[in-house]
Design a protein around this motif. Sequence first.
Motif, PDB file in Angstrom:
ATOM      1  N   THR A  14       0.796  -1.224   0.000  1.00 24.37           N
ATOM      2  CA  THR A  14       0.000   0.000   0.000  1.00 24.37           C
ATOM      3  C   THR A  14       0.827   1.272   0.000  1.00 24.37           C
ATOM      4  O   THR A  14       0.491   2.225  -0.680  1.00 24.37           O
ATOM      5  CB  THR A  14      -0.901   0.091   1.240  1.00 24.37           C
ATOM      6  OG1 THR A  14      -0.156  -0.366   2.348  1.00 24.37           O
ATOM      7  CG2 THR A  14      -2.151  -0.699   1.024  1.00 24.37           C
ATOM      8  N   LYS A  15       1.863   1.311   0.820  1.00 23.48           N
ATOM      9  CA  LYS A  15       2.571   2.578   0.986  1.00 23.48           C
ATOM     10  C   LYS A  15       3.535   2.778  -0.187  1.00 23.48           C
ATOM     11  O   LYS A  15       4.232   1.845  -0.582  1.00 23.48           O
ATOM     12  CB  LYS A  15       3.328   2.579   2.318  1.00 23.48           C
ATOM     13  CG  LYS A  15       2.548   1.947   3.464  1.00 23.48           C
ATOM     14  CD  LYS A  15       1.595   2.926   4.113  1.00 23.48           C
ATOM     15  CE  LYS A  15       0.653   2.201   5.057  1.00 23.48           C
ATOM     16  NZ  LYS A  15       0.317   2.947   6.247  1.00 23.48           N
ATOM     17  N   PRO A  16       3.581   3.993  -0.767  1.00 24.12           N
ATOM     18  CA  PRO A  16       4.241   4.230  -2.046  1.00 24.12           C
ATOM     19  C   PRO A  16       5.705   3.782  -2.142  1.00 24.12           C
ATOM     20  O   PRO A  16       6.065   3.093  -3.096  1.00 24.12           O
ATOM     21  CB  PRO A  16       4.141   5.744  -2.242  1.00 24.12           C
ATOM     22  CG  PRO A  16       3.140   6.232  -1.273  1.00 24.12           C
ATOM     23  CD  PRO A  16       2.934   5.189  -0.235  1.00 24.12           C
ATOM     24  N   VAL A  17       6.567   4.149  -1.179  1.00 21.85           N
ATOM     25  CA  VAL A  17       7.994   3.854  -1.330  1.00 21.85           C
ATOM     26  C   VAL A  17       8.241   2.341  -1.306  1.00 21.85           C
ATOM     27  O   VAL A  17       8.950   1.791  -2.149  1.00 21.85           O
ATOM     28  CB  VAL A  17       8.836   4.567  -0.237  1.00 21.85           C
ATOM     29  CG1 VAL A  17      10.311   4.227  -0.404  1.00 21.85           C
ATOM     30  CG2 VAL A  17       8.646   6.075  -0.317  1.00 21.85           C
ATOM     31  N   ALA A  18       7.609   1.655  -0.349  1.00 18.59           N
ATOM     32  CA  ALA A  18       7.769   0.204  -0.255  1.00 18.59           C
ATOM     33  C   ALA A  18       7.127  -0.483  -1.455  1.00 18.59           C
ATOM     34  O   ALA A  18       7.644  -1.485  -1.967  1.00 18.59           O
ATOM     35  CB  ALA A  18       7.152  -0.313   1.036  1.00 18.59           C
ATOM     36  N   SER A  19       6.012   0.045  -1.925  1.00 24.05           N
ATOM     37  CA  SER A  19       5.309  -0.544  -3.058  1.00 24.05           C
ATOM     38  C   SER A  19       6.214  -0.524  -4.289  1.00 24.05           C
ATOM     39  O   SER A  19       6.295  -1.487  -5.044  1.00 24.05           O
ATOM     40  CB  SER A  19       4.024   0.231  -3.335  1.00 24.05           C
ATOM     41  OG  SER A  19       3.287  -0.410  -4.343  1.00 24.05           O
ATOM     42  N   LYS A  20       6.938   0.583  -4.461  1.00 22.35           N
ATOM     43  CA  LYS A  20       7.856   0.720  -5.599  1.00 22.35           C
ATOM     44  C   LYS A  20       8.998  -0.301  -5.462  1.00 22.35           C
ATOM     45  O   LYS A  20       9.282  -1.039  -6.405  1.00 22.35           O
ATOM     46  CB  LYS A  20       8.392   2.156  -5.616  1.00 22.35           C
ATOM     47  CG  LYS A  20       9.521   2.436  -6.585  1.00 22.35           C
ATOM     48  CD  LYS A  20       8.961   2.981  -7.892  1.00 22.35           C
ATOM     49  CE  LYS A  20      10.027   3.300  -8.930  1.00 22.35           C
ATOM     50  NZ  LYS A  20      10.868   2.186  -9.328  1.00 22.35           N
ATOM     51  N   MET A  21       9.604  -0.353  -4.262  1.00 22.88           N
ATOM     52  CA  MET A  21      10.746  -1.243  -4.062  1.00 22.88           C
ATOM     53  C   MET A  21      10.322  -2.703  -4.273  1.00 22.88           C
ATOM     54  O   MET A  21      10.977  -3.465  -4.979  1.00 22.88           O
ATOM     55  CB  MET A  21      11.302  -1.045  -2.648  1.00 22.88           C
ATOM     56  CG  MET A  21      12.534  -1.866  -2.318  1.00 22.88           C
ATOM     57  SD  MET A  21      12.143  -3.416  -1.493  1.00 22.88           S
ATOM     58  CE  MET A  21      13.747  -4.194  -1.404  1.00 22.88           C
ATOM     59  N   LEU A  22       9.183  -3.077  -3.659  1.00 20.53           N
ATOM     60  CA  LEU A  22       8.741  -4.471  -3.740  1.00 20.53           C
ATOM     61  C   LEU A  22       8.213  -4.792  -5.140  1.00 20.53           C
ATOM     62  O   LEU A  22       8.421  -5.889  -5.649  1.00 20.53           O
ATOM     63  CB  LEU A  22       7.687  -4.745  -2.671  1.00 20.53           C
ATOM     64  CG  LEU A  22       8.233  -4.619  -1.238  1.00 20.53           C
ATOM     65  CD1 LEU A  22       7.087  -4.598  -0.231  1.00 20.53           C
ATOM     66  CD2 LEU A  22       9.195  -5.752  -0.908  1.00 20.53           C
ATOM     67  N   GLY A  23       7.574  -3.816  -5.772  1.00 19.71           N
ATOM     68  CA  GLY A  23       7.087  -3.987  -7.143  1.00 19.71           C
ATOM     69  C   GLY A  23       8.252  -4.248  -8.094  1.00 19.71           C
ATOM     70  O   GLY A  23       8.207  -5.142  -8.940  1.00 19.71           O
ATOM     71  N   ASP A  24       9.343  -3.463  -7.927  1.00 16.81           N
ATOM     72  CA  ASP A  24      10.539  -3.640  -8.766  1.00 16.81           C
ATOM     73  C   ASP A  24      11.156  -5.015  -8.538  1.00 16.81           C
ATOM     74  O   ASP A  24      11.598  -5.679  -9.469  1.00 16.81           O
ATOM     75  CB  ASP A  24      11.591  -2.567  -8.444  1.00 16.81           C
ATOM     76  CG  ASP A  24      11.148  -1.192  -8.932  1.00 16.81           C
ATOM     77  OD1 ASP A  24      10.123  -1.130  -9.650  1.00 16.81           O
ATOM     78  OD2 ASP A  24      11.790  -0.188  -8.577  1.00 16.81           O
ATOM     79  N   LEU A  25      11.178  -5.413  -7.246  1.00 13.04           N
ATOM     80  CA  LEU A  25      11.759  -6.712  -6.897  1.00 13.04           C
ATOM     81  C   LEU A  25      11.001  -7.845  -7.602  1.00 13.04           C
ATOM     82  O   LEU A  25      11.594  -8.763  -8.163  1.00 13.04           O
ATOM     83  CB  LEU A  25      11.693  -6.891  -5.377  1.00 13.04           C
ATOM     84  CG  LEU A  25      12.315  -8.151  -4.817  1.00 13.04           C
ATOM     85  CD1 LEU A  25      13.837  -8.019  -4.786  1.00 13.04           C
ATOM     86  CD2 LEU A  25      11.808  -8.424  -3.403  1.00 13.04           C
ATOM     87  N   LEU A  26       9.668  -7.761  -7.592  1.00 13.51           N
ATOM     88  CA  LEU A  26       8.859  -8.796  -8.231  1.00 13.51           C
ATOM     89  C   LEU A  26       9.097  -8.800  -9.741  1.00 13.51           C
ATOM     90  O   LEU A  26       9.192  -9.855 -10.365  1.00 13.51           O
ATOM     91  CB  LEU A  26       7.368  -8.604  -7.903  1.00 13.51           C
ATOM     92  CG  LEU A  26       6.984  -8.768  -6.435  1.00 13.51           C
ATOM     93  CD1 LEU A  26       5.466  -8.641  -6.269  1.00 13.51           C
ATOM     94  CD2 LEU A  26       7.446 -10.094  -5.849  1.00 13.51           C
ATOM     95  N   GLU A  27       9.212  -7.611 -10.301  1.00 13.33           N
ATOM     96  CA  GLU A  27       9.437  -7.512 -11.746  1.00 13.33           C
ATOM     97  C   GLU A  27      10.775  -8.157 -12.126  1.00 13.33           C
ATOM     98  O   GLU A  27      10.861  -8.918 -13.096  1.00 13.33           O
ATOM     99  CB  GLU A  27       9.408  -6.043 -12.153  1.00 13.33           C
ATOM    100  CG  GLU A  27       9.163  -5.825 -13.632  1.00 13.33           C
ATOM    101  CD  GLU A  27       9.213  -4.360 -13.998  1.00 13.33           C
ATOM    102  OE1 GLU A  27       8.631  -3.538 -13.266  1.00 13.33           O
ATOM    103  OE2 GLU A  27       9.879  -4.047 -15.004  1.00 13.33           O
TER     104      GLU A  27
END
Lengths: 410, 103
Positions: A198-211
Motif C-alpha cells: 500500500t505505501k508508495p515507497v515500499a510498493s515501488k521497491m517491492l514492485g521492482d523486486l517482483l518484476e
Amino acid sequence: MKKFLILGAGTAGTMMANKLYNTLDVEEWEITIIDQYKTHYYQPGFLFIPFNIYTKKDVIKPKSNFFPSGVKVIYNAIDKIVGEENKVLLEGGRVLQYDYLIIATGTQTHPEETPGLKDKLWYKSIFDFYTIEGAVALQNYFKNFEGGKLVMCISEIPYKCPVAPIEFVCLAEAYFTKKGIRDKVDITYVTPMSGAFTKPVASKMLGDLLEEKNIHVVSDFYLERVDNDKKTIIAYDEREIDFDVLTIVPVNMGSEMIERSGMGDDLNFVPTDKQTLRSEKFENIFVLGDASNIPTSKAGSVAHFASEILMENVMSAIEGRPLLAKFDGHANCYIETGYGKGALIDFNYDTEPLPGTFPLPGIGPFGLLKNTKINHYGKIMFRWIYWHVLLKGKEMPIEAEMTMAGKKRV
Amino acid sequence: MVEKTIAGKSINVNEEGYLIDPSQWTKEIAIEMAKEEGLELSDKHFEILEYLREKTAAGEALSIRKVGKSGIADIKQLYQLFPGGPLKLSSKYAGISKPTSCV
C-alpha cells in the motif's frame, strides 16, 4: 481477589499473561487466560513449510510452555462477552466475572466468504498457507508439481501479515528455480491494492523486486468468485485470471465470539482507540493484536510493540490515572525474498516504510528496504527469539515507539 | 494542496483531486468532478455518496465490503456505478479523503 481475564492465548494474549503476572500484585489479582486450543503455532513459520524449509514440527509447541505458573488457564471455547455486566460466558455454560478484560482473539481466515473458493478444488489445486493444514497440503502438492500457472491472490483487506504473499511468491520463484522448472512456472501476484504494497515507497521497491524476478503483478483486482470448472478467478469488474494452482489469502475476520457479543465492525474486528488500545465501548476492556480494528498491520511485531503501551495503560486504568501512553502503530516486518536474502520494513501510522538502517542509525546491521543476506538471518534468528524472549514478555532491544533515526526521507 | 475552482466555488484539493475539507462539498461539485472523469451521477450515485459522508462523519472506516452491505447497492452494482474503483472514485466525489487500506 480482583480478576483480570485474557481472552485468547496466541501471541498477544500469551505476552500479556506474562507481563501482567510480572507486574501485578499476585496477592491482589487473579489472572486467567482462556483459549479453546492447546497448541501454540509459530505462524511466521507456516510460509516456509510449502518449500520444505520448515516442517510442522518446527512451528508447534504446547501453549502451556509459555504461561507463568501462577496464571490460571482455561481451555474452553468462549460464547460471548457481556460488557455491561463484566461477564464472559464460556461454551458449556460457565460464567466468569472480571474487573479488567483483554481481548486477544486474533483474526481467522474465512474461505467460505468467497463463492467457489472452498469447493471441489480446495486443497487439491487451491491452498491457503495461513493454516497448518493448508501449508502442509501445499507442501505435498508442490512435491509433484511439474509446472503451470501459479496464482497468488489476496481476497480482502485487512489480512494477517501483509508481506507474507510477497514472500510467498519470492520463495516460490527460488524454489522452482532450484528444482530446475522455473521456465515452466508462470507466477502471478494478484492484489486488491493499487500496487505490490500500500505505501508508495515500499510498493515501488517491492514492485521492482517482483518484476526483476519475472513475477507478474495484477493490481486493483477485487476477487468475487472462483470458477472451479474453468479454473479461473473472477473479479467484481469481470476480469478473469486462469490458474493451475491458486494460493489464496482468504477473507480475514475477527472471532465469531466478537460478533455474538455485539462488539465488532463488519469484519468482527473490535473498534479500539488506536492510541490507548482501549475498547471504544467499555472502559475496562482493552484489545491487543489482530482482534482490534486499529489501522496498522495485523502482525506479531505490532502486537509486541503495542503490548508495552498496553501494559502502561492497564496500570494507569487500575490506579485511576488517565491513559497517557500512546501507541504509534509501529510495525516491523522481515520480508523473505529467496536465495538466502531478505528485506526489512519499519513503519507506523504516520510514517511509511523508508530506506535506511535498523536498529542502529548508519550501522544496522539490518538494511531497511534493502535486499540483503543479513536481513534473512534476522528472520531465521527470530524464531528462537519468538519462543524464548517475545512470548515470555521479556524485554527486547527494540523500542516500542518507531524512530526516524537511521531512516531516509525519500 | 491545490486551489481549484469547480462549479463556481473555490475549493482545496490534494494532488489526487480529493477534497481537503469535506465541509466544502456540494452536490454541484460532485457532479462536476464526476463529469470531468466522464461519469454522469444519478440518484443512486448520490445515495452512495451520502452514505459515505454519513459514515465518515461518524468516524467509521470504509471498505467496499461494508458499502456493499449498506443496502443501497451490492459490490457488483458498485463496480457498475463507479467503474474501475468504486471506493476510490465514490470517496472522491463524496468529498471525503481517499480510503486508506491500512497495511
